[in-house]
Design a protein around this motif. Structure first.
Motif, short mmCIF file in Angstrom:
data_model
loop_
_atom_site.label_atom_id
_atom_site.label_comp_id
_atom_site.label_asym_id
_atom_site.label_seq_id
_atom_site.Cartn_x
_atom_site.Cartn_y
_atom_site.Cartn_z
N THR A 344 0.83 -1.21 0.00
CA THR A 344 0.00 0.00 0.00
C THR A 344 0.86 1.25 0.00
OG1 THR A 344 -1.84 -1.10 1.11
CG2 THR A 344 -1.75 1.30 1.26
N THR A 345 1.91 1.26 0.83
CA THR A 345 2.81 2.42 0.87
C THR A 345 3.54 2.59 -0.45
OG1 THR A 345 3.17 2.19 3.25
CG2 THR A 345 4.85 3.39 2.01
N ILE A 346 4.06 1.49 -0.99
CA ILE A 346 4.81 1.56 -2.25
C ILE A 346 3.90 2.04 -3.38
CG2 ILE A 346 6.04 0.20 -3.99
CD1 ILE A 346 6.93 -1.62 -1.61
N GLY A 347 2.69 1.49 -3.46
CA GLY A 347 1.76 1.89 -4.50
C GLY A 347 1.34 3.34 -4.39
N ALA A 348 1.09 3.81 -3.16
CA ALA A 348 0.69 5.20 -2.96
C ALA A 348 1.80 6.15 -3.39
CB ALA A 348 0.32 5.43 -1.51
N LEU A 349 3.05 5.82 -3.04
CA LEU A 349 4.17 6.67 -3.42
C LEU A 349 4.47 6.57 -4.91
CD1 LEU A 349 6.48 6.09 -0.33
CD2 LEU A 349 5.11 8.12 -0.86
N ALA A 350 4.21 5.40 -5.50
CA ALA A 350 4.37 5.26 -6.94
C ALA A 350 3.43 6.21 -7.68
CB ALA A 350 4.13 3.82 -7.37
N ALA A 351 2.21 6.36 -7.17
CA ALA A 351 1.27 7.31 -7.77
C ALA A 351 1.79 8.74 -7.64
CB ALA A 351 -0.10 7.18 -7.12
N ASP A 352 2.38 9.07 -6.47
CA ASP A 352 2.91 10.41 -6.27
C ASP A 352 4.04 10.73 -7.25
OD1 ASP A 352 1.21 11.12 -4.25
OD2 ASP A 352 2.64 10.83 -2.62
N VAL A 353 5.02 9.82 -7.36
CA VAL A 353 6.15 10.13 -8.23
C VAL A 353 5.75 10.08 -9.70
CG1 VAL A 353 7.93 9.50 -6.57
CG2 VAL A 353 7.02 7.74 -8.09
N MET A 354 4.75 9.26 -10.04
CA MET A 354 4.26 9.25 -11.42
C MET A 354 3.65 10.60 -11.77
SD MET A 354 3.74 7.95 -14.39
CE MET A 354 4.44 6.33 -14.09
N ALA A 355 2.83 11.14 -10.87
CA ALA A 355 2.22 12.44 -11.12
C ALA A 355 3.28 13.53 -11.24
CB ALA A 355 1.24 12.78 -10.00
N GLU A 356 4.27 13.48 -10.36
CA GLU A 356 5.33 14.48 -10.42
C GLU A 356 6.12 14.38 -11.73
OE1 GLU A 356 9.13 16.10 -7.77
OE2 GLU A 356 7.97 14.38 -7.08
N ALA A 357 6.41 13.15 -12.15
CA ALA A 357 7.16 12.96 -13.39
C ALA A 357 6.40 13.48 -14.60
CB ALA A 357 7.50 11.47 -13.56
N ILE A 358 5.08 13.31 -14.61
CA ILE A 358 4.26 13.79 -15.72
C ILE A 358 4.35 15.31 -15.85
CG2 ILE A 358 1.85 14.12 -16.46
CD1 ILE A 358 1.36 11.23 -15.36
N VAL A 359 4.25 16.01 -14.72
CA VAL A 359 4.34 17.47 -14.76
C VAL A 359 5.74 17.91 -15.18
CG1 VAL A 359 4.14 19.57 -13.38
CG2 VAL A 359 2.48 17.72 -13.07
N ARG A 360 6.75 17.22 -14.66
CA ARG A 360 8.14 17.56 -15.03
C ARG A 360 8.36 17.38 -16.54
NH1 ARG A 360 12.09 17.85 -10.99
NH2 ARG A 360 13.63 17.18 -12.53
N ALA A 361 7.73 16.37 -17.12
CA ALA A 361 7.92 16.09 -18.54
C ALA A 361 7.54 17.27 -19.42
CB ALA A 361 7.11 14.85 -18.94
N VAL A 362 6.38 17.86 -19.17
CA VAL A 362 5.95 18.97 -20.03
C VAL A 362 6.68 20.26 -19.70
CG1 VAL A 362 3.69 17.96 -20.55
CG2 VAL A 362 3.93 19.47 -18.56
N ARG A 363 7.10 20.42 -18.47
CA ARG A 363 7.84 21.64 -18.12
C ARG A 363 9.24 21.64 -18.72
NH1 ARG A 363 5.54 22.09 -12.02
NH2 ARG A 363 3.79 23.46 -12.50
N ALA A 364 9.80 20.45 -18.92
CA ALA A 364 11.15 20.36 -19.47
C ALA A 364 11.17 20.31 -20.99
CB ALA A 364 11.85 19.11 -18.92
N ALA A 365 10.01 20.12 -21.63
CA ALA A 365 9.96 19.92 -23.08
C ALA A 365 10.31 21.20 -23.84
CB ALA A 365 8.57 19.44 -23.48
N ARG A 366 10.81 21.01 -25.04
CA ARG A 366 11.07 22.11 -25.98
C ARG A 366 10.05 22.05 -27.10
NH1 ARG A 366 15.75 19.47 -25.50
NH2 ARG A 366 15.67 18.77 -27.67
N GLY A 367 9.60 23.20 -27.55
CA GLY A 367 8.55 23.27 -28.54
C GLY A 367 8.99 22.80 -29.92
N LEU A 368 8.00 22.40 -30.72
CA LEU A 368 8.19 22.02 -32.11
C LEU A 368 7.27 22.89 -32.97
CD1 LEU A 368 8.13 18.11 -31.86
CD2 LEU A 368 10.12 19.55 -32.35
N PRO A 369 7.50 22.94 -34.28
CA PRO A 369 6.58 23.70 -35.14
C PRO A 369 5.14 23.24 -34.96
CG PRO A 369 8.55 23.09 -36.36
CD PRO A 369 8.64 22.38 -35.04
N GLY A 370 4.28 24.15 -34.56
CA GLY A 370 2.87 23.84 -34.34
C GLY A 370 2.56 23.31 -32.96
#
Length: 381
Positions: A344-370
């Motif tokens: 339960t602890t591992i799964g709950a924290l896995a959800a936390d770090v997954m959510a954090e990683a998703i937000v980090r992904a778009v903040r670190a991205a560089r734009g493309l045409p369009g």
């Protein structure tokens, strides 16, 4: 971690498309700075409150010892693959929630089936074509003497999942077995590159109302280590139909843009208003990722952790698990900690770090045409 990019040689069939793509990229970059007088491209993502308390680390997926990550990014067009290598093997599970998945070896990970240990996981662009890259990962691992012992040969076990990015650039250019091999060669236990690299190079988000109003997605990673040494980490390739939401604030970070192309429309509000929208095209999206822990888990427990990690995806992407996504999460348990696992602890924290990683992904991205990035829209304001 070494991030590898291809060095293509000119040829008559592809030199012109590549040149056109580079000209488009340059014009897009110039357009971003011209949208607002005096504005310049942001150099760092905007700072917002963390998704979890600061017990979270910057180690990313490789904060779990024994795991290596390598990216290979094609330069012919934005696409590539991201490889997770586990030389000593790890117990694995998987949970598929999207309705349009592209996967390999996921049936093997069913708890009722025999093999419980994997040696690598491939996350790749190129839609189903990109699954070819898994052959390169297997070739690399076999050369290293890594794999399931079948007496006459060692067979590396490499599950895989794909995103659809064929609409960005020349669709004939896709990750190949060579890409998987070179990503594996470059895999290290060090810091993991984020944003527009590897499988995230051609990723986009916010496509509920079509690609014309979408934004750039990418790769993100995050981890957390508790005082007793229990570590849970995640890596994710964000290519969602939906918007990316910061669970700490409830604010949209990236997604469907407004009619002006500069604001965020908020897909949640649009759906609630009954706004007319095109159906998300099946299979042209998908968020895929891996969560890992140094705990000892059974195959069934690893699957449960993967299931719970999807909660993080649902917190950070709206809507998630749609008919047009193939959302898939793998889980890995290295077994470095012999203590009984608190699933339960591992799964709950896995959800936390997954959510954090998703937000980090778009903040670190560089734009493309369009497909402007979060940084592009910030620079225009």
């Amino acid at each position: 971690m070494v991030h590898v990019t291809s060095q293509p040689q000119p040829d008559g069939a592809r030199t012109a498309p590549r040149a056109r793509w580079r000209r488009l990229a340059l014009s897009s970059a110039l357009a971003c700075t011209a949208c607002s007088p005096g504005a310049t491209r942001a150099q760092t993502p905007p700072q917002t409150p963390p998704l979890v308390e600061r017990s979270s680390t910057a180690g990313g997926l490789t904060a779990v010892a024994g795991i290596r990550v390598g990216h290979f990014t094609l330069t012919e067009r934005p696409t590539g693959c991201t490889v997770i290598v586990v030389p000593a093997g790890a117990v694995a599970g998987v949970d598929v929630r999207g309705s349009a998945p592209g996967t390999r070896e996921t049936d093997l990970l069913d708890p009722v089936n025999t093999v419980s240990v994997v040696h690598g996981i491939l996350l790749t662009g190129g839609s189903a074509f990109g699954l070819d890259a898994a052959g390169g990962v297997m070739r690399y691992l076999e050369e290293q003497g890594i794999g399931f012992d079948m007496r006459v040969v060692r067979v590396p076990i490499v599950p895989a999942a794909v995103i659809y990015d064929l609409g960005v650039g020349d669709p004939k250019i896709r990750p190949s077995a060579d890409c998987g091999y070179r990503a594996s060669q470059g895999a290290t236990p060090g810091a993991v590159a984020e944003g527009s690299v590897g499988a995230g190079a051609g990723a986009t988000v916010g496509k509920l109302f079509g690609g014309a109003r979408a934004m750039k997605g990418g790769v993100g990673t995050a981890s957390i280590t508790l005082p007793d040494g229990l570590t849970i980490s995640a890596i994710v390739v964000v290519n969602a139909v939906g918007d990316v939401i910061d669970p700490a604030t409830g604010a949209v970070v990236a997604g469907v843009r407004g009619e002006d192309g500069r604001s965020l429309a908020d897909a949640r509000r649009l759906i609630r208003s009954g706004a007319t929208r095109p159906a998300a095209r099946s299979g042209e999206n998908t968020t895929i990722g891996v969560v890992a822990t140094n705990a000892t888990l059974t195959k069934a427990q690893a699957k449960k952790v993967a299931q719970m990690a999807h909660d993080g995806m649902a917190r950070a992407i709206s809507p998630a698990h749609t008919m047009g996504d193939g959302d898939t999460i793998f889980s890995l348990a290295t077994g470095a900690r012999a203590e009984p696992a608190e699933v339960t602890t591992i799964g709950a924290l896995a959800a936390d770090v997954m959510a954090e990683a998703i937000v980090r992904a778009v903040r670190a991205a560089r734009g493309l045409p369009g497909y402007p990035s979060v940084q592009d829209l910030t620079a225009r304001r």
